[in-house]
Write a protein that holds these residues in place. Sequence first.
Motif, short mmCIF file in Angstrom:
data_model
loop_
_atom_site.label_atom_id
_atom_site.label_comp_id
_atom_site.label_asym_id
_atom_site.label_seq_id
_atom_site.Cartn_x
_atom_site.Cartn_y
_atom_site.Cartn_z
N GLY A 129 0.97 -1.06 -0.03
CA GLY A 129 -0.02 0.02 -0.03
C GLY A 129 0.87 1.19 0.09
O GLY A 129 1.99 1.11 0.46
N VAL A 130 0.38 2.23 -0.56
CA VAL A 130 1.09 3.55 -0.54
C VAL A 130 1.63 4.02 0.68
O VAL A 130 2.88 4.68 0.66
CB VAL A 130 0.48 4.80 -1.29
N ASP A 131 1.30 3.80 1.81
CA ASP A 131 1.84 4.35 3.22
C ASP A 131 2.02 3.06 3.90
O ASP A 131 2.64 3.30 5.22
CB ASP A 131 0.78 5.25 3.73
N SER A 132 2.03 2.10 3.73
CA SER A 132 2.30 0.80 4.35
C SER A 132 3.77 0.71 5.40
O SER A 132 3.80 0.42 6.42
CB SER A 132 2.05 -0.47 3.71
N SER A 133 4.60 1.23 4.65
CA SER A 133 5.97 1.17 5.29
C SER A 133 6.32 2.00 6.37
O SER A 133 6.99 1.53 7.33
CB SER A 133 7.22 1.27 4.13
#
Length: 261
Positions: free
Chosen positions: A245-249
Amino acid sequence: MKIGKYSISLKSKPFIVAEMSGNHNQSLDRALKIVEAAAKSGAHALKLQTYTADTITIDAKNSDFFINDQESLWKGRSLYDLYEAAYTPWEWHEKIIKRSNELGMLCFSSPFDETAVDFLEKLEVPAYKIASYENIHLPLIKKVAQTGKPVIISTGLASKTEINDAVLTLKNSGCKEYALLKCTSSYPALPENSNILTIPDLRKNFNCEVGLSDHTIGIGTALSAISHGATIVEKHFTLDRNDGGVDSSFSIEPEEMKILV
């Protein structure tokens, strides 16, 4: 300051906000599971972002509309493509808000233009958040302030003068309750760049509640911020970082949220 049933002050427990952002990965079922996990973890509120790719940028192919920061998670992506992947469909908002409320959790959002405020007013959100990239968008801040609801503003990228302009706009537009969030607009942000000593300085200079919008990995920076007087902590939240996902990290998982709470 008060948002819904929660009093926010140095005498209260910190107000913990789970930011869904784009971690739903364009699945309503996953979005609702994130709501349930946030509530079970003890978060006091869930936050959405209300925009579409077309209300926030244009589908242009020149370099000004691509992310060129070498350290960014999204290097090389166009802004339009990123926002198309990250946005929360507006038709989902009512279901997400309803499920949050059913589980005893507040739900509010960051509008990115004036049409989003009109939309969110129909859903009777209890508060508004102004994202760092909009903290110089004074017409938007004025419109949000005129709703009479509490407003939280992230201060990433802003100078002290720009923060002052935003606060004056709130006050002059009828907002009685507002807070500022220290924010480092890097994704992810590094703890050594978080400068949490800004928190007591903001409290002293603007005489309001101050918190942290935290893009660092883990919860160490958030805990340090609380020790310096942060009364609000906003963390990006996901079910499992391995899901992508775009913000998962730089998002925290349910067990980490439980520890933070």
